[in-house]
Structure formats: structure tokens, C-alpha cells
Design an enzyme around this catalytic site. Structure first.
Site, PDB file in Angstrom:
ATOM      1  N   TYR A  53       0.821  -1.223   0.000  1.00 29.08           N
ATOM      2  CA  TYR A  53       0.000   0.000   0.000  1.00 29.08           C
ATOM      3  C   TYR A  53       0.851   1.269   0.000  1.00 29.08           C
ATOM      4  O   TYR A  53       0.402   2.296  -0.526  1.00 29.08           O
ATOM      5  CB  TYR A  53      -1.017  -0.019   1.154  1.00 29.08           C
ATOM      6  CG  TYR A  53      -2.115  -1.016   0.863  1.00 29.08           C
ATOM      7  CD1 TYR A  53      -3.104  -0.724  -0.075  1.00 29.08           C
ATOM      8  CD2 TYR A  53      -2.111  -2.275   1.451  1.00 29.08           C
ATOM      9  CE1 TYR A  53      -4.064  -1.655  -0.403  1.00 29.08           C
ATOM     10  CE2 TYR A  53      -3.076  -3.219   1.133  1.00 29.08           C
ATOM     11  CZ  TYR A  53      -4.052  -2.899   0.207  1.00 29.08           C
ATOM     12  OH  TYR A  53      -5.010  -3.821  -0.134  1.00 29.08           O
ATOM     13  N   HIS A 106     -14.452   1.492  -0.533  1.00 31.59           N
ATOM     14  CA  HIS A 106     -13.354   0.571  -0.225  1.00 31.59           C
ATOM     15  C   HIS A 106     -12.232   1.248   0.561  1.00 31.59           C
ATOM     16  O   HIS A 106     -11.116   0.736   0.598  1.00 31.59           O
ATOM     17  CB  HIS A 106     -12.793  -0.048  -1.508  1.00 31.59           C
ATOM     18  CG  HIS A 106     -13.726  -1.036  -2.156  1.00 31.59           C
ATOM     19  ND1 HIS A 106     -13.485  -1.628  -3.377  1.00 31.59           N
ATOM     20  CD2 HIS A 106     -14.910  -1.557  -1.724  1.00 31.59           C
ATOM     21  CE1 HIS A 106     -14.482  -2.456  -3.683  1.00 31.59           C
ATOM     22  NE2 HIS A 106     -15.359  -2.418  -2.695  1.00 31.59           N
TER      23      HIS A 106
HETATM   24  N1  APR Z   1     -11.268   3.632 -19.502  1.00 33.39           N
HETATM   25  C1  APR Z   1     -12.370   2.967 -19.086  1.00 33.39           C
HETATM   26  N2  APR Z   1     -12.345   1.743 -18.539  1.00 33.39           N
HETATM   27  C2  APR Z   1     -11.141   1.176 -18.403  1.00 33.39           C
HETATM   28  C3  APR Z   1      -9.943   1.790 -18.812  1.00 33.39           C
HETATM   29  C4  APR Z   1     -10.050   3.082 -19.384  1.00 33.39           C
HETATM   30  N3  APR Z   1      -8.974   3.746 -19.815  1.00 33.39           N
HETATM   31  N4  APR Z   1      -8.903   0.947 -18.557  1.00 33.39           N
HETATM   32  C5  APR Z   1      -9.449  -0.152 -18.010  1.00 33.39           C
HETATM   33  N5  APR Z   1     -10.792  -0.027 -17.924  1.00 33.39           N
HETATM   34  C6  APR Z   1     -11.762  -0.990 -17.411  1.00 33.39           C
HETATM   35  C7  APR Z   1     -11.391  -2.435 -17.668  1.00 33.39           C
HETATM   36  O1  APR Z   1     -11.920  -2.835 -18.937  1.00 33.39           O
HETATM   37  C8  APR Z   1     -12.072  -3.150 -16.510  1.00 33.39           C
HETATM   38  O2  APR Z   1     -13.390  -3.527 -16.854  1.00 33.39           O
HETATM   39  O3  APR Z   1     -11.778  -0.847 -16.010  1.00 33.39           O
HETATM   40  C9  APR Z   1     -12.114  -2.090 -15.410  1.00 33.39           C
HETATM   41  C10 APR Z   1     -11.138  -2.321 -14.264  1.00 33.39           C
HETATM   42  O4  APR Z   1     -11.466  -3.518 -13.612  1.00 33.39           O
HETATM   43  P1  APR Z   1     -10.682  -4.037 -12.323  1.00 33.39           P
HETATM   44  O5  APR Z   1      -9.230  -4.013 -12.577  1.00 33.39           O
HETATM   45  O6  APR Z   1     -11.313  -5.317 -11.941  1.00 33.39           O
HETATM   46  O7  APR Z   1     -10.963  -2.886 -11.240  1.00 33.39           O
HETATM   47  P2  APR Z   1     -12.284  -2.657 -10.341  1.00 33.39           P
HETATM   48  O8  APR Z   1     -13.498  -3.099 -11.065  1.00 33.39           O
HETATM   49  O9  APR Z   1     -12.229  -1.263  -9.858  1.00 33.39           O
HETATM   50  O10 APR Z   1     -12.009  -3.646  -9.141  1.00 33.39           O
HETATM   51  C11 APR Z   1     -12.937  -3.690  -8.083  1.00 33.39           C
HETATM   52  O11 APR Z   1     -11.501  -5.147  -6.881  1.00 33.39           O
HETATM   53  O12 APR Z   1      -9.482  -5.874  -6.041  1.00 33.39           O
HETATM   54  C12 APR Z   1     -10.576  -5.139  -5.798  1.00 33.39           C
HETATM   55  O13 APR Z   1     -10.800  -3.606  -4.111  1.00 33.39           O
HETATM   56  C13 APR Z   1     -10.331  -3.700  -5.427  1.00 33.39           C
HETATM   57  O14 APR Z   1     -11.805  -1.813  -5.728  1.00 33.39           O
HETATM   58  C14 APR Z   1     -11.211  -2.924  -6.382  1.00 33.39           C
HETATM   59  C15 APR Z   1     -12.237  -3.947  -6.791  1.00 33.39           C
END
Ligand code: APR
Length: 229
Positions: A53, A106
Site C-alpha cells: 500500500y 473501499h
Molecule cells: N477507460 C475505461 N475503462 C477502463 C480503462 C479506461 N482507460 N482501462 C481499463 N478499464 C476498465 C477495464 O476494462 C475493466 O473492466 O476498467 C475495469 C477495471 O477492472 P478491475 O481491474 O477489476 O478494477 P475494479 O473493477 O475497480 O475492481 C474492483 O476489486 O481488487 C478489488 O478492491 C479492489 O476496488 C477494487 C475492486
């Protein structure tokens, strides 16, 4: 005044240079969730968790809000819509982009939490496993991040806002982590129109009334321009 609840995830900060979790080069390719994002992982090796972190905090501090964060702030400050941003992100790019009404469901990298007494205080740039809680003096300082198996923050407030919303928008989240991944279904059940703005279709894409796919810095400002036209 139309009430808009906007859920954001890592995708909205990706173009600010912050790594997402589930991409091919995402954080969960390099780190085991069990090691760095669970209470058990912290109990087993607090130094490793702080190291993880501390790196996230440094990356967030070095990043700047992008056009998508700023567009959401413009939508709110325009005053015609009541905007609530519910973010899964632990960076502060929404705040620095100008949004005011934000729930960090979160947690936040800028917060420290005592695992012994629940006291909260602003996090230093670098946290160590020997840091003492300023309230109870226990060496139980942890980042104020909601880990897997822990209850996200302000859920009652979020569900109340969701059910009363005129529009639910989900931006930059893969739809893999509940309860946030279920907000679209909660909105549908409450009769709230839903819109997805994401690079790719999310896991819950089929639930949305409308989905637009592309980079957040393009599709979010374009949507906000429509809302303010
Ligand atoms: N513009 C729009 N969307 C995007 C971009 C972009 N430039 N780059 C990536 N993405 C999309 C991806 O296609 C994906 O669907 O953002 C999403 C990111 O997904 P994750 O990496 O799974 O992140 P998130 O959904 O925020 O994760 C949820 O998981 O590990 C935990 O606590 C952590 O808050 C997090 C939670």
C-alpha cells in the site's frame, strides 16, 4: 433536480497512470489477493502489506486527475443534477479533480486505521508495521482500506441513494467484486435507468439499459457534455 449515482472503479484512473487490478498487467497478476488484501494476510505479514500500500499511495500521489474525473466534477458543480460518486478506488483523484460528494466504499490510501481500537487518522506517506496507534498506542496500524471479507463503508447510505436515484452510471469497473458489482441489479429492481461506461463490457454488462465502450477520458466527458447540453 435529477439524482445521479455514479459508481467508479480502477478504469477511471487508468489513464492517470494508476494500474487496474484485473488487466493482463494488473496488480492481481503480480500479487496474491490473500497476501496483500485480506485481514489474514495482514496478520501473517504486516510489513508486506504496508509495502504494497505504500507503493499504491506513492503512485496515487504522483498521478493527476484526468478528463473523466474532471468531467464528473463539472457535472456536479453545474448544479442541475444531484451527483453522488461512489468509488471503489482508494486514490484521491475524484477529490483532486473537483468532486465533492464522494463515498469511498473501499476506504482510502490517505487514511490509517488501528486494527486494535478502530481509531482513524491521516496516513503518513510511508507506513510501517511498528507504527503505533496515536489513540491506544497498540502497534496495530493498518491502511484504512476495505479488504476482501470486510464490509465496505457507508452501504446503507449507498443503497438508499441508489434506490432513490433517477440514473445509475457505472464507470471503469469490471463488475467482479460485490456488493458494488450488484448495484446495477439493485438499480434495475428499483426501476432506476442504468448506463455503463467502460473500456470493455463488464461482467454485468447485460444488466445495463445502455452501455458505451471506450477510454474513460473520451466517453465520460462526452456523456457529461450530453447531460449538460
Ligand atoms: N477507460 C475505461 N475503462 C477502463 C480503462 C479506461 N482507460 N482501462 C481499463 N478499464 C476498465 C477495464 O476494462 C475493466 O473492466 O476498467 C475495469 C477495471 O477492472 P478491475 O481491474 O477489476 O478494477 P475494479 O473493477 O475497480 O475492481 C474492483 O476489486 O481488487 C478489488 O478492491 C479492489 O476496488 C477494487 C475492486
Amino acid at each position: 433536480m435529477a439524482k445521479i449515482v455514479i459508481l467508479t472503479g480502477a478504469g477511471i484512473s487508468a489513464e492517470s497512470g494508476i494500474r487496474t487490478f484485473r488487466a493482463e498487467d494488473g496488480l492481481w497478476e503480480e500479487h496474491r489477493i490473500e497476501d496483500v488484501a485480506t485481514p489474514e494476510g495482514f496478520a501473517a505479514d504486516p510489513g508486506l502489506v504496508h509495502h504494497f500500500y505504500n507503493a499504491r499511495r506513492a503512485a496515487a500521489a504522483a498521478a493527476e486527475p484526468n478528463a473523466a474525473h474532471r468531467a464528473l466534477a463539472d457535472l456536479e458543480s453545474d448544479g442541475r443534477h444531484a451527483v453522488l460518486v461512489v468509488t471503489q478506488n482508494v486514490d484521491d483523484l475524484h477529490e483532486r479533480g473537483g468532486s465533492q460528494n464522494i463515498i469511498h466504499m473501499h476506504g482510502t490510501l490517505n487514511g490509517a486505521l488501528c486494527a486494535a481500537c478502530d481509531h482513524r487518522w491521516p496516513a503518513p506517506a510511508v507506513m510501517h508495521r511498528t507504527d503505533l496507534c496515536p489513540a491506544c498506542r497498540a502497534p496495530a496500524t493498518r491502511p484504512d482500506i476495505v479488504w476482501f471479507s470486510e464490509m465496505p463503508y457507508q452501504m446503507d447510505e449507498i443503497w438508499t441513494a441508489l434506490r432513490a436515484a433517477d440514473l445509475f452510471v457505472s464507470i471503469g469497473t469490471s463488475g467482479n467484486v460485490y456488493p458494488a458489482a450488484g448495484f446495477v441489479q439493485d438499480a434495475v429492481r428499483a426501476g432506476v435507468p442504468t448506463l455503463e461506461l467502460n473500456l470493455d463490457p463488464s461482467s454485468g454488462s447485460r444488466w445495463f439499459d445502455e452501455a458505451r465502450h471506450g477510454p474513460a477520458t473520451e466517453i465520460v466527458p462526452a456523456w457529461v457534455r450530453e447531460m449538460l447540453a
